[in-house]
Design an enzyme around this catalytic site. Structure first.
Site, mmCIF file in Angstrom:
data_model
loop_
_atom_site.group_PDB
_atom_site.id
_atom_site.type_symbol
_atom_site.label_atom_id
_atom_site.label_comp_id
_atom_site.label_asym_id
_atom_site.label_seq_id
_atom_site.Cartn_x
_atom_site.Cartn_y
_atom_site.Cartn_z
ATOM 1 N N ILE A 127 17.221 46.218 24.569
ATOM 2 C CA ILE A 127 16.796 47.570 24.179
ATOM 3 C C ILE A 127 16.109 48.215 25.379
ATOM 4 C CG2 ILE A 127 15.308 48.923 22.658
ATOM 5 C CD1 ILE A 127 15.596 46.763 20.573
ATOM 6 N N GLU A 148 10.088 58.053 31.259
ATOM 7 C CA GLU A 148 10.140 58.227 32.716
ATOM 8 C C GLU A 148 11.434 58.920 33.138
ATOM 9 O OE1 GLU A 148 9.675 58.192 36.795
ATOM 10 O OE2 GLU A 148 8.146 57.919 35.231
ATOM 11 N N HIS A 179 13.609 42.584 28.291
ATOM 12 C CA HIS A 179 13.348 43.522 27.173
ATOM 13 C C HIS A 179 14.637 43.836 26.415
ATOM 14 C CE1 HIS A 179 11.875 47.161 25.075
ATOM 15 N NE2 HIS A 179 10.676 46.705 25.359
ATOM 16 N N GLY A 193 10.873 52.144 25.755
ATOM 17 C CA GLY A 193 10.548 53.545 25.501
ATOM 18 C C GLY A 193 9.868 54.205 26.671
ATOM 19 N N VAL A 194 9.025 53.467 27.387
ATOM 20 C CA VAL A 194 8.331 54.072 28.522
ATOM 21 C C VAL A 194 9.312 54.468 29.621
ATOM 22 C CG1 VAL A 194 6.124 52.965 28.087
ATOM 23 C CG2 VAL A 194 7.843 51.757 29.438
#
Length: 223
Positions: free
Chosen positions: A132, A140, A126, A135-136
């Site tokens: 990057i 978290e 990723h 976002g998840v």
């Protein structure tokens, strides 16, 4: 009695200043017109620079460039180190996403940091050409900081049954890349101890820029 008449042209004049004795002395004392104009034009800039240095507490004796860049930034404070975090959170590699807590008040808020490095296990996928942080995983990490607020003896939480239950109004403002330091503030906004529900407001920053924000729901589940 004789009366001395003073010429009108002389009566209205003041005494002339003494002139240099020689032309060489006159040339030595005279300031060239161009140099004089440049000096007058530069005066406001010099005053502005002096005012800025005074406001910054800089006397001008030591230029900022004289201090090496590696010595200009103080380290982050440490309220909880990684060992103390591991005693509170149940997460372990590769899912423990909080490296340090820099500010904390039990049952109210916590500010934690995540050092994002190219060695993080999610970067190979990723993305290989543009690393990057997902976002998840930012969400978290923020939820884990929220867990540090609630999983304390003062609050009464338990690491065995306290869970991340929901998110709302999450927005990702800027990408987080390898080399960034993610600074996350989680603030308790509502706590219903009877039902084990905690609502929190979360904001994450990189270098003062807001990169992620949202509302979080944590719950203390029963068997």
């Amino acid at each position: 009695m004789e009366t001395t008449t003073v010429p009108r042209s002389a009566a209205g004049c003041r005494a002339a200043p003494a002139l240099p004795a020689t032309r060489a002395a006159a040339r030595h004392l005279a300031l060239p017109r161009r140099a004089f104009s440049a000096s007058v034009a530069a005066a406001p800039a010099r005053r502005l620079l002096a005012a800025r240095r005074a406001a910054d507490g800089d006397s001008g004796e030591t230029a900022p460039e004289a201090v090496p860049i590696e010595k200009r930034f103080p380290p982050y404070p440490s309220v909880m180190d990684i060992n103390q975090i591991r005693e509170i959170l149940p997460h372990r590699f590769p899912f423990l996403l909080v490296d340090r807590v820099i500010e904390y008040k039990a049952g109210e808020y916590a500010v934690g940091i995540k050092n994002v490095t190219i060695n993080d296990n999610f970067f190979p996928g990723h993305f290989p050409e543009r690393p990057i942080m997902p976002g998840v995983l930012m969400v978290e990490a923020m939820a884990q900081v929220g867990g540090l607020v609630m999983l304390q003896p003062e609050v009464g939480g338990s690491r065995d049954n306290f869970f991340f239950a929901g998110i709302d109004k999450v927005r990702f403002r800027k990408p987080v890349i390898a080399g960034d330091t993610l600074i996350m503030r989680m603030t308790l906004t509502k706590y219903q101890k009877k039902f084990g529900l905690a609502k929190m407001e979360g904001k994450a920053y990189v270098g003062g820029d807001l990169v992620c924000e949202g509302e979080f729901l944590l719950v203390s589940a029963t068997e």
